[in-house]
Design a protein around this motif. Structure first.
Motif, PDB file in Angstrom:
ATOM      1  N   LEU A 374       0.710  -1.123   0.003  1.00  0.00           N
ATOM      2  CA  LEU A 374       0.141  -0.064  -0.329  1.00  0.00           C
ATOM      3  C   LEU A 374       1.268   1.507  -0.069  1.00  0.00           C
ATOM      4  CD1 LEU A 374      -3.337  -1.089   2.218  1.00  0.00           C
ATOM      5  CD2 LEU A 374      -2.887  -0.734   0.080  1.00  0.00           C
ATOM      6  N   PRO A 376       3.703   1.558  -3.012  1.00  0.00           N
ATOM      7  CA  PRO A 376       4.407   1.422  -3.739  1.00  0.00           C
ATOM      8  C   PRO A 376       5.925   2.084  -3.653  1.00  0.00           C
ATOM      9  CG  PRO A 376       2.629   2.362  -4.837  1.00  0.00           C
ATOM     10  CD  PRO A 376       2.111   2.490  -2.970  1.00  0.00           C
ATOM     11  N   TYR A 534     -10.571   4.682  14.540  1.00  0.00           N
ATOM     12  CA  TYR A 534      -9.779   5.737  13.538  1.00  0.00           C
ATOM     13  C   TYR A 534      -9.477   7.226  14.163  1.00  0.00           C
ATOM     14  CZ  TYR A 534      -8.383   8.268   9.310  1.00  0.00           C
ATOM     15  OH  TYR A 534      -7.495   9.179   8.784  1.00  0.00           O
ATOM     16  N   LYS A 569      -0.844  11.575   6.790  1.00  0.00           N
ATOM     17  CA  LYS A 569      -2.534  12.231   7.305  1.00  0.00           C
ATOM     18  C   LYS A 569      -2.518  13.570   7.652  1.00  0.00           C
ATOM     19  CE  LYS A 569      -7.257  13.035   8.306  1.00  0.00           C
ATOM     20  NZ  LYS A 569      -8.121  12.756   9.214  1.00  0.00           N
TER      21      LYS A 569
ATOM     22  N   ILE B 115      -0.679  12.295  -2.167  1.00  0.00           N
ATOM     23  CA  ILE B 115      -0.643  11.659  -0.669  1.00  0.00           C
ATOM     24  C   ILE B 115      -1.998  10.376  -0.929  1.00  0.00           C
ATOM     25  CG2 ILE B 115      -2.221  12.648   1.093  1.00  0.00           C
ATOM     26  CD1 ILE B 115      -2.389  14.641   0.571  1.00  0.00           C
ATOM     27  N   GLU B 117      -0.687   6.829  -2.347  1.00  0.00           N
ATOM     28  CA  GLU B 117       0.527   6.845  -2.153  1.00  0.00           C
ATOM     29  C   GLU B 117      -0.386   5.381  -2.993  1.00  0.00           C
ATOM     30  OE1 GLU B 117       3.340   6.170   0.336  1.00  0.00           O
ATOM     31  OE2 GLU B 117       3.894   5.003  -1.086  1.00  0.00           O
ATOM     32  N   GLU B 118      -1.244   4.332  -2.504  1.00  0.00           N
ATOM     33  CA  GLU B 118      -1.804   3.111  -3.001  1.00  0.00           C
ATOM     34  C   GLU B 118      -1.674   3.646  -4.707  1.00  0.00           C
ATOM     35  OE1 GLU B 118      -2.949   4.623  -0.158  1.00  0.00           O
ATOM     36  OE2 GLU B 118      -4.892   4.026   0.217  1.00  0.00           O
ATOM     37  N   ARG B 163     -14.494  11.695  -0.215  1.00  0.00           N
ATOM     38  CA  ARG B 163     -15.192  10.920   0.213  1.00  0.00           C
ATOM     39  C   ARG B 163     -13.856  10.043   0.866  1.00  0.00           C
ATOM     40  NH1 ARG B 163     -19.180   8.647  -2.520  1.00  0.00           N
ATOM     41  NH2 ARG B 163     -20.636   8.069  -0.482  1.00  0.00           N
ATOM     42  N   ASP B 164     -13.369  10.488   1.702  1.00  0.00           N
ATOM     43  CA  ASP B 164     -12.232  10.213   2.097  1.00  0.00           C
ATOM     44  C   ASP B 164     -11.320   9.770   3.526  1.00  0.00           C
ATOM     45  OD1 ASP B 164      -9.848   7.805   2.781  1.00  0.00           O
ATOM     46  OD2 ASP B 164      -8.878   7.770   0.581  1.00  0.00           O
ATOM     47  N   GLU B 165     -11.397   9.527   4.649  1.00  0.00           N
ATOM     48  CA  GLU B 165     -11.631  10.054   6.106  1.00  0.00           C
ATOM     49  C   GLU B 165      -9.947   9.850   5.959  1.00  0.00           C
ATOM     50  OE1 GLU B 165     -12.878  10.990   9.035  1.00  0.00           O
ATOM     51  OE2 GLU B 165     -15.024  10.636   8.060  1.00  0.00           O
ATOM     52  N   LYS B 166      -9.083   8.820   5.474  1.00  0.00           N
ATOM     53  CA  LYS B 166      -7.590   8.773   5.294  1.00  0.00           C
ATOM     54  C   LYS B 166      -7.358   9.707   4.951  1.00  0.00           C
ATOM     55  CE  LYS B 166      -8.731   5.023   7.703  1.00  0.00           C
ATOM     56  NZ  LYS B 166      -8.712   3.542   7.229  1.00  0.00           N
ATOM     57  N   VAL B 167      -7.352  10.702   3.525  1.00  0.00           N
ATOM     58  CA  VAL B 167      -6.887  12.162   3.610  1.00  0.00           C
ATOM     59  C   VAL B 167      -7.116  12.990   3.723  1.00  0.00           C
ATOM     60  CG1 VAL B 167      -5.906  10.383   1.660  1.00  0.00           C
ATOM     61  CG2 VAL B 167      -8.065  11.587   1.366  1.00  0.00           C
ATOM     62  N   GLY B 168      -8.186  12.661   5.083  1.00  0.00           N
ATOM     63  CA  GLY B 168      -8.358  13.742   5.948  1.00  0.00           C
ATOM     64  C   GLY B 168     -10.001  14.316   4.986  1.00  0.00           C
ATOM     65  N   MET B 201     -18.511   4.682  -6.051  1.00  0.00           N
ATOM     66  CA  MET B 201     -18.490   3.894  -5.202  1.00  0.00           C
ATOM     67  C   MET B 201     -20.221   4.207  -5.478  1.00  0.00           C
ATOM     68  SD  MET B 201     -16.231   4.640  -1.819  1.00  0.00           S
ATOM     69  CE  MET B 201     -15.905   6.531  -1.844  1.00  0.00           C
ATOM     70  N   ARG B 227     -18.647  -0.721  -9.765  1.00  0.00           N
ATOM     71  CA  ARG B 227     -18.977  -0.371  -8.819  1.00  0.00           C
ATOM     72  C   ARG B 227     -18.301  -0.843  -8.153  1.00  0.00           C
ATOM     73  NH1 ARG B 227     -20.421  -0.445  -3.900  1.00  0.00           N
ATOM     74  NH2 ARG B 227     -21.369   1.055  -2.771  1.00  0.00           N
ATOM     75  N   ARG B 229     -14.535   0.721  -5.091  1.00  0.00           N
ATOM     76  CA  ARG B 229     -13.154   1.494  -4.853  1.00  0.00           C
ATOM     77  C   ARG B 229     -12.014   0.425  -5.327  1.00  0.00           C
ATOM     78  NH1 ARG B 229     -13.353   6.541  -1.923  1.00  0.00           N
ATOM     79  NH2 ARG B 229     -10.864   6.857  -1.712  1.00  0.00           N
ATOM     80  N   VAL B 230     -11.141   1.241  -5.931  1.00  0.00           N
ATOM     81  CA  VAL B 230      -9.693   0.354  -5.777  1.00  0.00           C
ATOM     82  C   VAL B 230      -9.179   0.508  -4.683  1.00  0.00           C
ATOM     83  CG1 VAL B 230      -7.749   0.942  -7.657  1.00  0.00           C
ATOM     84  CG2 VAL B 230     -10.216   0.826  -9.171  1.00  0.00           C
ATOM     85  N   SER B 231      -8.789  -0.601  -4.135  1.00  0.00           N
ATOM     86  CA  SER B 231      -7.847  -0.725  -2.906  1.00  0.00           C
ATOM     87  C   SER B 231      -6.776   0.115  -3.253  1.00  0.00           C
ATOM     88  CB  SER B 231      -7.635  -1.650  -2.606  1.00  0.00           C
ATOM     89  OG  SER B 231      -7.438  -2.945  -3.447  1.00  0.00           O
TER      90      SER B 231
ATOM     91  N   CYS C  41     -18.360  -0.075  -0.555  1.00  0.00           N
ATOM     92  CA  CYS C  41     -16.907   0.091  -1.763  1.00  0.00           C
ATOM     93  C   CYS C  41     -16.873  -0.631  -1.982  1.00  0.00           C
ATOM     94  CB  CYS C  41     -15.846   1.252  -0.916  1.00  0.00           C
ATOM     95  SG  CYS C  41     -15.251   1.126  -0.350  1.00  0.00           S
ATOM     96  N   PRO C  92     -12.599   3.657   3.299  1.00  0.00           N
ATOM     97  CA  PRO C  92     -12.153   5.136   3.636  1.00  0.00           C
ATOM     98  C   PRO C  92     -13.321   5.934   4.299  1.00  0.00           C
ATOM     99  CG  PRO C  92     -13.955   4.245   1.840  1.00  0.00           C
ATOM    100  CD  PRO C  92     -13.246   3.268   2.212  1.00  0.00           C
TER     101      PRO C  92
END
Lengths: 604, 342, 117
Positions: A374, A376, A534, A569, B115, B117-118, B163-168, B201, B227, B229-231, C41, C92
């Protein structure tokens, strides 16, 4: 010498109760110890390890060296109480035996010596009077500091102090009274008979000036006896049980006994050895960043001792190892947490869906790890470095694969982890590599500790450092100021602190923080804590960022893909992995001279 | 004496508001940090839903601005703003101006896809953003991958940085869904034989003709929608990109090799928006956009008297909405300035 | 006792929402509040090593089954999770997926032992 009065009874009853309860416990612990552990004791007692035991007991149980390292004042407090009291007992016993000319005198003789012995005019009495008073003063200074600590813990480097259970309070109150009462009782007696040293006689004479010392003396000795007796009775049920238990713990640990995957009676001894000093509370980021003291190891061990372990509490720990690093008793706190998890988790799945692959053969096997897939950029940097150095390598988990087993182990499912370990181990061995390199600190920890591989296991920071040292790659140094974050599993977990720093110093300027090496903070992304949501992880991470930025670095470098993801983050400065830094700094090898002329040269 | 309005940011909202305010009879100064008017619109080739050229809209606002004779300061950044006699003093570049009202139209930035990165942006050459693709359209509709070959299969990843908590960024950027559909069709127009896949999504086709676009993309162009989300994305040796996604409607994980992966990057408040917000101590929304005084009744004022906001500095918006919002702000400014005369 | 008499009383394919045991879903909603945030998702399944290796494992679908009360389906597959935590990283919505799995296991164990949830 007449040495009995009814007031010695509370002391005597307390002492005998303590001895009976304690030795009953010891008997029970030893009796039900696993056979292997019992053998280790048998062998240990007859070996030279015994000297080490004595030395450690002296340094830790009496001097409290590890607490000195945390905070000198806190260390002095513990030393004055423990070592001072120990010397008082030893010298007191000697004094009473010399005067009484009786080697088998009663145990209360030395305790109430001054009450029964008034004419201390023999040639050694000056020595004893002075020394005993000096020691009493030494202990009293510790007691005074203990009072002070209750009021102003910050002076001792503690932000939080332990909240005590009932027996702890009973014991601490009696302990706080013992030495002031002893001072009072001895002073009052000395006020009458002048049989004390500089302290007790001085205070006694002073008190005699305006008090009816003759009337008060008897009461004071009663109170003294009561306080000692109460302390002894409360001791086995309070935190002070650590005093005798720790001696056992030190010996058994020196003989090679550990808490690993099951809760043995040695684990029980560890639990009883917890002095509830509370050093772990401050070290726990659940406390410092989230204000949640409950998961702190001291309270967790409390629940184990009371046999009231809550599942939530077992899983609410990041297994970062900060508490264990600073535990003055050296209890294996992380394993205790995992063992309790193991009791709650259902095991037994055999992962039959995992199919063995046939990896290519090469000298170096590179295992990126799940998390690295994750991130890369780490993977790409590693491939670049491996190729640049001209190594013969195979990327064994290029297409993903089974997890290394460490996360499963952290969840307490040791049996499941065992299966994954077996599977991966076979795959690694099939590559016939001499060196296994991984980019993930979590994988590294389990490869090192649990895989038992007949080959060299290196974290990529160690591996790249070897490449640099052997001149396989050359690195350009820049003036960039960066801070290095020690991943828990690589740092405290595997004791790799210096290699990443040495490697980075070839490429950039390292800036320190207040939290380097052993004292490093967990980024908050921990796989160890299964309860944290989280938002909470984020909060912990934001707090860590604050500490990382104190010296204004231009970049944060870490050596674990999970740390990198977690830091990303809230990042005020770029976050990179050590491999990326090196991949960018690798010198491009001089271009081979090209004999073809460039067009402009032809034109010229 | 004419009242003076200072506008910060010469994108669609700022430029449109400038010419409207001049028409209303105010003195206007517009500060733009770049060398041209139009902001992010300069990066787009064609606009949804009609696929009209962005240049047409740019010409419109440029012409209006020139005609209005509003004062425009290019290459100008604001270093300080202070209160002065009920108005404001603005330090713009080397100039010091006084103004009776300020309009902030500092706009948005696209999400920095590195950000996330994946997905491999900035790591793998064949992963690009919607902005990069738009640039390809502008440079003569030539779409190549890193090997200078025409891609045979192109994937669009929706909600990158939205719509992504992981990037804020937990909010929806609104325009990326329809942009993806628009771009998918444009790709098919240029490369009729290429396969195009959109990974989504939810498809949020909120505008009046957006659903028609979606339908057209299916019916006329054969764009495929999956449908899920690309991981993550990985790079094959030949430079193609291997993506992992769950086909949630089939209920099974799916992997797919694409020659080009386009990330539909979302909206974040621009650096300038954040800076001005901090400078003036303006209230922010939880998403860090500038917060209007009232979400329904007064979307142009701020917590600071005489400071107004317009455009994408307060939320993601389409071009049409940005125009409407800029005009709404001018009315509010007029009301404020004329009210203060009484 | 479920007996098949061969008279075509086949088990219905429908999710019997009213009959199903949704205690486990409620249990998990209570202990893992973030679980309610799932928008299906599929990123978790996409990145899941187990899901890529076996046909029958799908963490997103387990969540759906759970909400609908299809516990048998979950019990069959839940142990396959390797706990690696990648799903949690890509989610997400910030669902604490590992905790969901853990509490699911605990809940299933309790249901099997007829304990109260």
């Amino acid at each position: 010498m007449n040495s009995f009065d009814i007031f010695v009874l509370p002391f005597a009853i307390g002492l005998y109760t303590l001895l009976i309860v304690f030795f009953a416990k010891v008997f029970d612990w030893i009796k039900h110890l696993p056979v292997g552990d019992r053998r280790k004791i048998g062998r240990g007692i007859r070996s030279r390890k015994l000297f080490g035991v004595v030395k450690e007991i002296f340094l830790e149980s009496l001097i409290h060296r590890r607490i000195f390292k945390v905070n000198p004042l806190l260390g002095y407090m513990h030393m004055s109480l423990a070592f001072g009291w120990f010397l008082l007992i030893v010298l007191g016993a000697a004094e009473s035996k010399i005067y009484g000319r009786d080697l088998l005198n009663t145990p209360w003789d030395p305790i109430f010596f001054k009450y029964f012995k008034h004419d201390t005019n023999e040639f050694h009495s000056a020595f004893f009077n002075f020394t005993m008073d000096f020691l009493l003063l030494f202990v009293l200074s510790g007691v005074f500091l203990a009072y002070l600590k209750r009021i102003y813990a910050r002076l001792f480097g503690l932000k939080k102090t332990t909240k005590h259970i009932f027996f702890d309070r009973l014991a601490i109150i009696s302990l706080w009274l013992i030495f002031p009462l002893r001072l009072l009782a001895e002073s009052l007696t000395s006020g009458i008979y002048h049989n004390g040293g500089f302290l007790t006689d001085g205070l006694g004479s002073f008190l005699a000036g305006f008090m009816p010392v003759g009337h008060l003396e008897y009461t004071a000795w009663w109170l003294y006896s009561l306080s000692v007796g109460a302390f002894f009775v409360a001791l086995p049920y309070s935190r002070y049980m650590h005093i005798p238990t720790e001696i056992l713990l030190i010996a058994m640990r020196r003989f090679g006994i550990k808490t690993t995957t099951t809760f043995t009676n040695f684990s029980q001894i560890e639990v009883y050895s917890c002095p509830r000093c509370g050093i772990c509370i401050d070290k726990c980021q659940m406390t410092s960043a989230l204000g949640n003291e409950k998961p702190a190891s001291v309270y967790f061990l409390n629940t184990i001792r009371a046999q009231k372990v809550k599942p939530g509490l077992s899983f609410d720990c990041m297994i970062c190892g900060r508490c264990e690093q600073y535990c003055p008793v050296g209890i294996s706190l992380m394993n205790h947490r995992l063992v309790q998890r193991n009791k709650l988790i259902s095991n037994g799945y055999n992962f039959q869906f995992l199919k063995n692959g046939i990896p290519e053969k090469a000298r170096i096997a590179y295992y990126a790890g799940c998390m690295t897939h994750l991130t890369p950029s780490i993977e790409k940097a590693m491939i670049k470095i491996l190729e640049k150095a001209g190594t013969d390598f195979v990327f064994i988990d290029k297409d993903g694969g089974a997890c290394c087993g460490r996360p499963m182990m952290l969840s307490g499912n040791f049996e499941g982890a065992e299966k994954l370990i077996e599977f991966n181990r076979n795959n690694i061995l099939k590559s016939c590599a001499d060196i296994l390199v991984t980019s993930c600190a979590i994988c590294y920890k389990v490869f090192k500790s649990n895989y038992d591989l007949p080959l060299k296991v290196l974290h990529h920071s160690e591996f790249i450092l070897e490449l640099v040292k052997s001149g396989k790659i050359n690195i350009n140094k820049s003036g960039l100021r960066a801070v290095y974050h020690d991943p828990c599993e690589l740092g405290r977990g595997s004791k790799v602190y210096e290699e990443p720093r040495e490697l980075l110093s070839h490429a950039l300027e390292l800036v320190s923080t207040g939290y380097d090496r052993e004292n490093a903070l967990c980024c908050g992304g921990s796989l160890g804590n299964i309860m944290l949501g989280y938002e909470e992880k984020n909060k912990i991470n934001a707090a860590v960022w604050k500490e990382m930025m104190v010296n204004d670095p231009e970049m944060l470098v870490t050596a674990c893909p999970l740390c990198k993801k977690t830091f990303n983050k809230n990042a005020p400065v770029p976050v990179r992995d050590i491999a990326e830094i090196i991949a960018d700094a690798v010198q491009i090898s001089p271009v081979k001279p090209n004999h073809q002329l460039a067009p402009e040269q032809i034109a010229g | 004496m004419k009242k003076h309005v200072f506008i910060i940011g010469g994108g669609v909202a700022g430029a449109e508001a400038a010419s409207q305010l001049v028409k209303m009879g105010f003195d206007v100064t517009l500060a733009e940090k770049e060398t041209q008017i139009g902001g992010k619109l300069n990066q787009w080739d064609r606009l949804f839903p009609s696929k009209r050229k962005a240049a047409e809209v740019l010409d419109f606002i440029n012409k209006n601005l020139v005609d209005s004779k509003a004062r425009v300061l290019f290459n100008t950044e604001i270093s300080k703003i202070s209160k002065q006699n009920g108005g404001y003093k603005i330090y713009a570049g080397i100039e010091e101006c006084t103004a009776d009202a300020i309009l902030i139209s500092t706009g948005y930035d696209v999400f920095n896809a590195r950000i996330k990165e994946e997905y491999g942006y900035g790591i793998y050459e064949n992963v690009i953003t919607s902005v990069d693709l738009e640039e390809m359209f502008r440079n003569g509709n030539k779409i190549f991958n890193s090997n200078k070959e025409e891609p045979k299969r192109i994937g669009f990843v929706h909600c990158v940085g939205s719509r992504d908590e992981k990037v804020g960024n937990h909010y929806c950027s609104q325009v990326c869904c329809v942009t993806a559909v628009k771009q998918a069709m444009e790709v098919k127009e240029i490369l009729p034989r290429a396969e195009v896949y959109c990974f989504y999504m939810d498809l949020r086709m909120f505008g009046l003709q957006f659903e028609d676009l979606y339908r057209e993309s299916q019916e006329k162009w054969g764009v495929n929608f999956i449908r899920g989300r690309v991981s993550e994305a990985a790079e094959n040796i030949d430079g193609t990109i291997l993506i992992k996604v769950e086909d949630t409607l089939a209920g099974r994980p799916l992997k797919m090799k694409v020659d080009l992966l386009v990330l539909m990057v979302g909206f974040v408040p621009s650096a300038g928006t954040t800076e001005i917000g901090k400078m003036l101590n303006l209230d922010l929304t939880p998403e860090n956009f500038l917060k209007p005084a009232d979400e329904h009744l007064d979307t142009s004022s701020t917590n600071l008297k005489g400071v107004f906001i317009a455009g994408t500095c307060k939320s993601p918006k389409t071009i049409a909405d940005t125009f409407a919002d800029a005009r709404a702000a001018t009315l509010k400014i007029k009301e404020f300035l004329e009210g203060s005369e009484k | 006792m479920n007996q098949d008499w061969g008279y075509g009383i086949n088990k219905d394919r429908q999710i019997d929402f009213d009959r199903n045991d949704r205690r486990l879903a409620e249990y998990i909603r209570k202990y893992v509040p973030s679980y309610k945030l799932c928008i299906s998702c599929g990123a978790c399944t996409a990145t899941c090593s187990t899901a890529n290796l076996t046909d029958f494992y799908n963490i997103r679908r387990l969540n759906i089954f759970l909400m609908r009360g299809e516990i048998d389906e979950i019990a069959k597959h839940i142990d396959k999770c390797m706990f690696c935590g990648k799903c949690e990283l890509v989610c997400p919505r910030g669902v604490n997926t590992r905790q969901v799995i853990l509490i699911m296991k605990e809940g299933i164990k309790k249901i099997k032992q007829n304990e109260q949830l």
